[in-house]
Motif scaffolding. Sequence first.
Motif, PDB file in Angstrom:
ATOM      1  N   HIS A 267       0.848  -0.962  -0.075  1.00 23.46           N
ATOM      2  CA  HIS A 267      -0.237  -0.066   0.052  1.00 23.46           C
ATOM      3  C   HIS A 267       0.894   1.235  -0.002  1.00 23.46           C
ATOM      4  O   HIS A 267       0.408   2.210  -0.868  1.00 23.46           O
ATOM      5  N   ALA A 268       1.992   1.005   0.734  1.00 19.58           N
ATOM      6  CA  ALA A 268       2.806   2.463   0.709  1.00 19.58           C
ATOM      7  C   ALA A 268       3.513   2.548  -0.562  1.00 19.58           C
ATOM      8  O   ALA A 268       3.541   3.596  -1.112  1.00 19.58           O
ATOM      9  N   ALA A 269       3.938   1.521  -1.308  1.00 14.30           N
ATOM     10  CA  ALA A 269       4.530   1.536  -2.575  1.00 14.30           C
ATOM     11  C   ALA A 269       3.403   2.304  -3.556  1.00 14.30           C
ATOM     12  O   ALA A 269       3.695   2.823  -4.424  1.00 14.30           O
ATOM     13  N   ARG A 270       2.330   1.604  -3.762  1.00 14.91           N
ATOM     14  CA  ARG A 270       1.192   2.173  -4.196  1.00 14.91           C
ATOM     15  C   ARG A 270       0.927   3.596  -4.066  1.00 14.91           C
ATOM     16  O   ARG A 270       0.767   4.551  -4.932  1.00 14.91           O
ATOM     17  N   LYS A 271       0.941   4.143  -2.786  1.00 12.89           N
ATOM     18  CA  LYS A 271       0.910   5.507  -2.503  1.00 12.89           C
ATOM     19  C   LYS A 271       2.000   6.579  -3.302  1.00 12.89           C
ATOM     20  O   LYS A 271       1.483   7.301  -3.745  1.00 12.89           O
ATOM     21  N   MET A 272       3.078   6.012  -2.941  1.00 15.37           N
ATOM     22  CA  MET A 272       4.384   6.541  -3.465  1.00 15.37           C
ATOM     23  C   MET A 272       4.020   6.861  -4.956  1.00 15.37           C
ATOM     24  O   MET A 272       4.186   7.911  -5.759  1.00 15.37           O
ATOM     25  N   ALA A 273       3.547   5.876  -5.721  1.00 22.49           N
ATOM     26  CA  ALA A 273       3.498   5.992  -7.278  1.00 22.49           C
ATOM     27  C   ALA A 273       2.523   6.860  -7.658  1.00 22.49           C
ATOM     28  O   ALA A 273       2.462   7.519  -8.476  1.00 22.49           O
ATOM     29  N   THR A 274       1.203   6.815  -6.925  1.00 19.61           N
ATOM     30  CA  THR A 274       0.088   7.514  -7.174  1.00 19.61           C
ATOM     31  C   THR A 274       0.372   9.264  -7.031  1.00 19.61           C
ATOM     32  O   THR A 274      -0.010   9.940  -7.698  1.00 19.61           O
ATOM     33  N   GLU A 275       1.391   9.274  -5.985  1.00 23.54           N
ATOM     34  CA  GLU A 275       1.535  10.819  -5.562  1.00 23.54           C
ATOM     35  C   GLU A 275       2.591  11.241  -6.763  1.00 23.54           C
ATOM     36  O   GLU A 275       2.620  12.544  -6.875  1.00 23.54           O
ATOM     37  N   ARG A 276       3.141  10.374  -7.417  1.00 23.56           N
ATOM     38  CA  ARG A 276       3.759  10.836  -8.589  1.00 23.56           C
ATOM     39  C   ARG A 276       3.066  11.029  -9.955  1.00 23.56           C
ATOM     40  O   ARG A 276       3.845  10.969 -11.106  1.00 23.56           O
ATOM     41  N   GLY A 277       2.037  10.556  -9.959  1.00 28.68           N
ATOM     42  CA  GLY A 277       1.062  10.696 -10.926  1.00 28.68           C
ATOM     43  C   GLY A 277       0.902   9.417 -11.846  1.00 28.68           C
ATOM     44  O   GLY A 277       0.363   9.508 -12.824  1.00 28.68           O
ATOM     45  N   ILE A 278       1.465   8.191 -11.329  1.00 30.06           N
ATOM     46  CA  ILE A 278       1.391   7.007 -11.925  1.00 30.06           C
ATOM     47  C   ILE A 278       0.260   6.405 -11.405  1.00 30.06           C
ATOM     48  O   ILE A 278       0.509   5.991 -10.089  1.00 30.06           O
ATOM     49  N   THR A 279      -0.605   5.596 -11.861  1.00 27.50           N
ATOM     50  CA  THR A 279      -1.521   4.670 -11.411  1.00 27.50           C
ATOM     51  C   THR A 279      -0.661   3.290 -11.069  1.00 27.50           C
ATOM     52  O   THR A 279       0.374   2.909 -11.813  1.00 27.50           O
ATOM     53  N   ALA A 280      -1.198   2.791 -10.017  1.00 25.61           N
ATOM     54  CA  ALA A 280      -0.664   1.682  -9.321  1.00 25.61           C
ATOM     55  C   ALA A 280      -1.636   0.688  -8.874  1.00 25.61           C
ATOM     56  O   ALA A 280      -2.585   1.045  -8.171  1.00 25.61           O
ATOM     57  N   GLU A 281      -1.353  -0.788  -9.362  1.00 26.88           N
ATOM     58  CA  GLU A 281      -2.236  -1.916  -8.910  1.00 26.88           C
ATOM     59  C   GLU A 281      -1.629  -2.897  -8.258  1.00 26.88           C
ATOM     60  O   GLU A 281      -0.385  -3.405  -8.705  1.00 26.88           O
ATOM     61  N   ILE A 282      -2.194  -3.355  -7.302  1.00 22.24           N
ATOM     62  CA  ILE A 282      -1.732  -4.522  -6.631  1.00 22.24           C
ATOM     63  C   ILE A 282      -2.314  -5.783  -7.216  1.00 22.24           C
ATOM     64  O   ILE A 282      -3.441  -6.087  -7.026  1.00 22.24           O
ATOM     65  N   LEU A 283      -1.209  -6.349  -8.118  1.00 22.26           N
ATOM     66  CA  LEU A 283      -1.738  -7.836  -8.552  1.00 22.26           C
ATOM     67  C   LEU A 283      -2.138  -8.984  -7.500  1.00 22.26           C
ATOM     68  O   LEU A 283      -3.150  -9.383  -7.652  1.00 22.26           O
ATOM     69  N   SER A 284      -1.291  -9.048  -6.600  1.00 23.17           N
ATOM     70  CA  SER A 284      -1.430  -9.974  -5.485  1.00 23.17           C
ATOM     71  C   SER A 284      -0.659  -9.844  -4.330  1.00 23.17           C
ATOM     72  O   SER A 284       0.662  -9.305  -4.633  1.00 23.17           O
ATOM     73  N   SER A 285      -0.840  -9.976  -3.391  1.00 21.38           N
ATOM     74  CA  SER A 285       0.098 -10.038  -1.974  1.00 21.38           C
ATOM     75  C   SER A 285       0.371 -11.552  -1.417  1.00 21.38           C
ATOM     76  O   SER A 285       1.045 -11.707  -0.644  1.00 21.38           O
ATOM     77  N   GLN A 286      -0.129 -12.539  -2.385  1.00 16.13           N
ATOM     78  CA  GLN A 286       0.261 -13.977  -2.050  1.00 16.13           C
ATOM     79  C   GLN A 286       0.908 -14.819  -3.156  1.00 16.13           C
ATOM     80  O   GLN A 286       0.523 -15.928  -3.248  1.00 16.13           O
ATOM     81  N   VAL A 287       1.784 -14.053  -3.889  1.00 14.03           N
ATOM     82  CA  VAL A 287       2.531 -14.878  -4.713  1.00 14.03           C
ATOM     83  C   VAL A 287       3.466 -16.013  -4.353  1.00 14.03           C
ATOM     84  O   VAL A 287       4.471 -15.464  -3.576  1.00 14.03           O
ATOM     85  N   GLU A 288       3.266 -17.321  -4.832  1.00 14.15           N
ATOM     86  CA  GLU A 288       4.273 -18.341  -4.357  1.00 14.15           C
ATOM     87  C   GLU A 288       4.910 -18.998  -5.484  1.00 14.15           C
ATOM     88  O   GLU A 288       4.198 -18.654  -6.701  1.00 14.15           O
ATOM     89  N   GLY A 289       5.482 -20.021  -5.359  1.00 13.23           N
ATOM     90  CA  GLY A 289       5.993 -20.828  -6.344  1.00 13.23           C
ATOM     91  C   GLY A 289       7.380 -20.295  -6.793  1.00 13.23           C
ATOM     92  O   GLY A 289       8.124 -19.701  -6.003  1.00 13.23           O
ATOM     93  N   GLU A 290       7.903 -21.132  -7.704  1.00  9.69           N
ATOM     94  CA  GLU A 290       9.288 -20.981  -8.233  1.00  9.69           C
ATOM     95  C   GLU A 290       9.406 -19.615  -8.699  1.00  9.69           C
ATOM     96  O   GLU A 290       8.485 -19.248  -9.655  1.00  9.69           O
ATOM     97  N   ALA A 291      10.464 -18.924  -8.147  1.00 13.97           N
ATOM     98  CA  ALA A 291      10.677 -17.406  -8.520  1.00 13.97           C
ATOM     99  C   ALA A 291      10.999 -17.246 -10.005  1.00 13.97           C
ATOM    100  O   ALA A 291      10.436 -16.199 -10.584  1.00 13.97           O
TER     101      ALA A 291
END
Length: 462
Positions: free
Chosen positions: A284-308
């Motif tokens: 959420h903080a990273a998203r806030k930083m991006a939007t304050e710079r005028g760039i839309t930010a979307e959280i794809l998932s907070s629960q990504v797992e599996g092989e990197a």
Amino acid sequence: MITNKRTIGDTHSKEFVLDCIEAGITAAHPKQIVEDTISVEDRILFVEDHEYQLDEYDNVVVVGAGNAAGRISQAIESVLGDTLTSGAIVTDDPVECEIIEMYRGTHPLPSRACVNGVNCIQSLLDDSHGQTLVIAVSAGGGSALLSLPHRGIGFDELRAVTESLLHSGAPIDEINVVRKHLSQVKGGQLAAAAYPATVVNLVLCDVVGDDIGTVASGPFAPDSSSFDDALEIIGRYDIPVPPSVHTVLEQGELGALKETPCQSNDVFERVHHHVIGSGETALHAARKMATERGITAEILSSQVEGEASEAAKFHLSVANEVIQSKEPFQPPVVILSGGETTVTIEDSGNGGPNQEFCLSAAIHLNNPDITVGAVDTDGIDGNADVAGAIIDSATVGPDDLPSAREHLQKHESTGYLASKNATVKTGPTGTNVNDLRVIYIQDTAGDSPSVNSAHSRKPKSE
């Protein structure tokens, strides 16, 4: 915070991605989290929306373990003042406190130094009673730091099994099932030691789904797993174990050893859990930083797992879809994700999941409008002394492909990325809320973040 930001942020896009990463880590710092969630007023301890009457307790004790446990405890000590009676914390990032004793441990593999701190924690809990308030800190890294082998298992044997588990590719929840059943303190066993004290368990969550039983292997949380589960996991991943470890697990399976306490056990009657920070805090903080710079930010998932390496391909496929079809997001956009990916190592390697994520992405990336950054928020990615990496389409050129693929195959991501000046260095950050991935997708017009971005600022570390 990012100590090499000036040298690796050599484009506006990279610097913007690094700004978003810094914003996420900063928001998850223990001092900020404690300030946002914990306070004392008129002898009442407030934790989020819950109240604890301090006058009802003769002793107030702070115990716990984790990468961020030292800094969380330091902030708690400042809030409690002279109400605090004693405390003991095991961490790989100790800080100075007046009352709480700090024990330096190691992570991701345990050391004998960890045992000294755990013994002190046990002593404090053994002395607790019905008028004791135990403030427990459970944070990422606590599974290694809170190490006291089960009776019958030597420390070196525990360390060897831990190393094999971490290289197996098993998800952290399964790794911690085994850890709980090789330990005298994990899987709710510290709750049993503290009973009948009141326990306020403060959790800085570094696992997918904010499962309090997985963070630090749940020393104050109910455990639904069994010795039988631990044996099944060891067999399924073909993990070599010393005879003493196998004997303990088999004895437990046969009922000769006490199981870890489950939800119905009386020891949890006075245990209260509070997740005070998690991967979502950073996202959420990273998203806030991006939007304050005028760039839309979307959280794809907070629960990504599996092989990197496979997760990287999926993230890159989303980014390519954004550029080609303007779906599911319209560029310019920042795509964010959290969670915890893994790397399955057969022999040896030098790197970590976030570096492997970035190297895999770089191998498959040929669009100059995409920039990818990924870090472990504790500042230590795998077995490397870096937090992660940042890449773009120039990181792996056509002539570099054979070398990059060889490094990825051998899980030597640090070597390749360091040669391309692509590793992100922070040192210990004082927090741990899992991984943070930032993908910045420009549009073809080359839109950039607003001019009041960090392009005109020095990195915080300078």
